[in-house]
Write an enzyme that holds these catalytic residues in place. Structure first.
Site, PDB file in Angstrom:
ATOM      1  N   LEU A 160     -56.041  66.239  82.701  1.00  0.00           N
ATOM      2  CA  LEU A 160     -55.698  66.473  84.106  1.00  0.00           C
ATOM      3  C   LEU A 160     -54.587  67.516  84.118  1.00  0.00           C
ATOM      4  O   LEU A 160     -53.722  67.517  83.238  1.00  0.00           O
ATOM      5  CB  LEU A 160     -55.200  65.188  84.777  1.00  0.00           C
ATOM      6  CG  LEU A 160     -56.181  64.019  84.918  1.00  0.00           C
ATOM      7  CD1 LEU A 160     -55.483  62.820  85.553  1.00  0.00           C
ATOM      8  CD2 LEU A 160     -57.396  64.412  85.740  1.00  0.00           C
ATOM      9  N   ASP A 161     -54.600  68.392  85.131  1.00  0.00           N
ATOM     10  CA  ASP A 161     -53.492  69.330  85.274  1.00  0.00           C
ATOM     11  C   ASP A 161     -52.182  68.560  85.346  1.00  0.00           C
ATOM     12  O   ASP A 161     -52.132  67.409  85.803  1.00  0.00           O
ATOM     13  CB  ASP A 161     -53.646  70.151  86.562  1.00  0.00           C
ATOM     14  CG  ASP A 161     -54.755  71.187  86.466  1.00  0.00           C
ATOM     15  OD1 ASP A 161     -55.207  71.474  85.341  1.00  0.00           O
ATOM     16  OD2 ASP A 161     -55.175  71.693  87.519  1.00  0.00           O
ATOM     17  N   LYS A 162     -51.112  69.209  84.921  1.00  0.00           N
ATOM     18  CA  LYS A 162     -49.804  68.561  84.860  1.00  0.00           C
ATOM     19  C   LYS A 162     -49.398  67.946  86.202  1.00  0.00           C
ATOM     20  O   LYS A 162     -48.872  66.838  86.258  1.00  0.00           O
ATOM     21  CB  LYS A 162     -48.758  69.579  84.402  1.00  0.00           C
ATOM     22  CG  LYS A 162     -47.405  68.984  84.081  1.00  0.00           C
ATOM     23  CD  LYS A 162     -46.528  70.046  83.431  1.00  0.00           C
ATOM     24  CE  LYS A 162     -45.192  69.480  83.014  1.00  0.00           C
ATOM     25  NZ  LYS A 162     -44.372  70.479  82.302  1.00  0.00           N
ATOM     26  N   THR A 209     -51.424  67.037  88.626  1.00  0.00           N
ATOM     27  CA  THR A 209     -52.428  66.110  89.151  1.00  0.00           C
ATOM     28  C   THR A 209     -52.159  64.695  88.660  1.00  0.00           C
ATOM     29  O   THR A 209     -51.885  64.480  87.478  1.00  0.00           O
ATOM     30  CB  THR A 209     -53.848  66.548  88.714  1.00  0.00           C
ATOM     31  OG1 THR A 209     -54.064  67.891  89.132  1.00  0.00           O
ATOM     32  CG2 THR A 209     -54.905  65.650  89.320  1.00  0.00           C
TER      33      THR A 209
END
Length: 251
Positions: free
Chosen positions: A68-70, A72
């Site tokens: 997951l993006d940081k 998110t």
């Protein structure tokens, strides 16, 4: 994004214990509700905490099965052994995992099973673009869940798993995620939705959310050859607060 006091979006990140984040666990894996501002894997420069490091304090052979993006938040699967890591990773690779995200986007948008099928090219250095010639296949399904005067809560189902896929696909629909300045999203300020809101003298107003409004809400996958499970992650405090304020002042 570095978390430091010089960053305009600075917020104190409390390092959690992995056991406090668990949504599902068995002998082979766990699913956690990843907090925002913590990387899934160790970043190249090192030094900062990651979900992988936290997981290995809990289970020494832990492997993060996807990213997951940081910024998110939400469902993240962590395998406890190599066999389970392979099992889950193959499901992601073969698009067998059903992924559901929630996003708050700028503007009012009516999405009813809207399929966005636009190839994404990874430019390196965490940058991507839409490229029909060189990009890799990328497909996302969008459905509007709730309408506000100035925003929309959208359900996003990425069929593929490209970097920044939901974010750039929404941007192509002119429905940028609130707070996602990389793709044209504008942050949500209370002064914009609450009538009569007055900021104190010499005070600088901060956004309601100090990140982009994207949350990995639900995952459906197999934990062995036969058994399928569905795991759902409640909104973290900042996302829940945004929804609560939109319900109250922008409905």
């Amino acid at each position: 994004m570095k978390i430091s006091e010089s960053n305009p979006y600075f917020c104190a990140v409390k390092i959690p214990k992995i056991q406090d984040l668990v949504l599902f666990e068995n002998d082979d894996l766990l699913v956690v509700n990843k907090p925002p501002f913590i990387s899934s894997l160790d970043e190249r420069e090192g030094g900062e905490i990651s979900m992988l490091r936290l997981a290995r304090q809990y289970s020494p052979d832990a492997q993060v099965c996807h990213r997951l993006d940081k910024e998110t938040s939400g469902c993240l699967i962590i395998a406890k052994n190599p066999a389970t890591y392979r099992l889950v990773s193959m499901q992601f690779e073969h698009r067998k995992v059903k992924k559901v995200y929630h996003a708050v986007v700028n503007g009012t948008h009516t999405f009813e099973d809207v399929h966005v099928n636009l190839p994404i090219l990874n430019l390196g250095n965490k940058n991507v673009s839409i490229s029909r010639q060189e990009g890799k296949a990328a497909e996302t399904i969008f459905n509007s869940l709730k309408y506000y005067k100035h925003y929309t809560l959208v359900e996003c189902q990425p069929i593929t798993g490209r970097m920044h896929q939901i974010r750039i696909h929404l941007a192509t629909q002119r429905a940028c995620i609130a707070g996602d300045d990389m793709y044209g999203g504008q942050p949500v300020f209370l002064s914009e939705i609450k009538r009569g809101y007055r900021l104190g003298k010499d005070q600088e107003e901060l956004p309601i959310m100090k990140r982009f409004a994207l949350h990995a809400k639900q995952l459906t996958f197999k934990i062995n050859e036969e058994e399928e499970i569905v795991v759902e992650a409640p909104y973290p405090k900042d996302f829940a607060t945004l929804i609560k304020l939109l319900d109250r002042f922008d409905g």
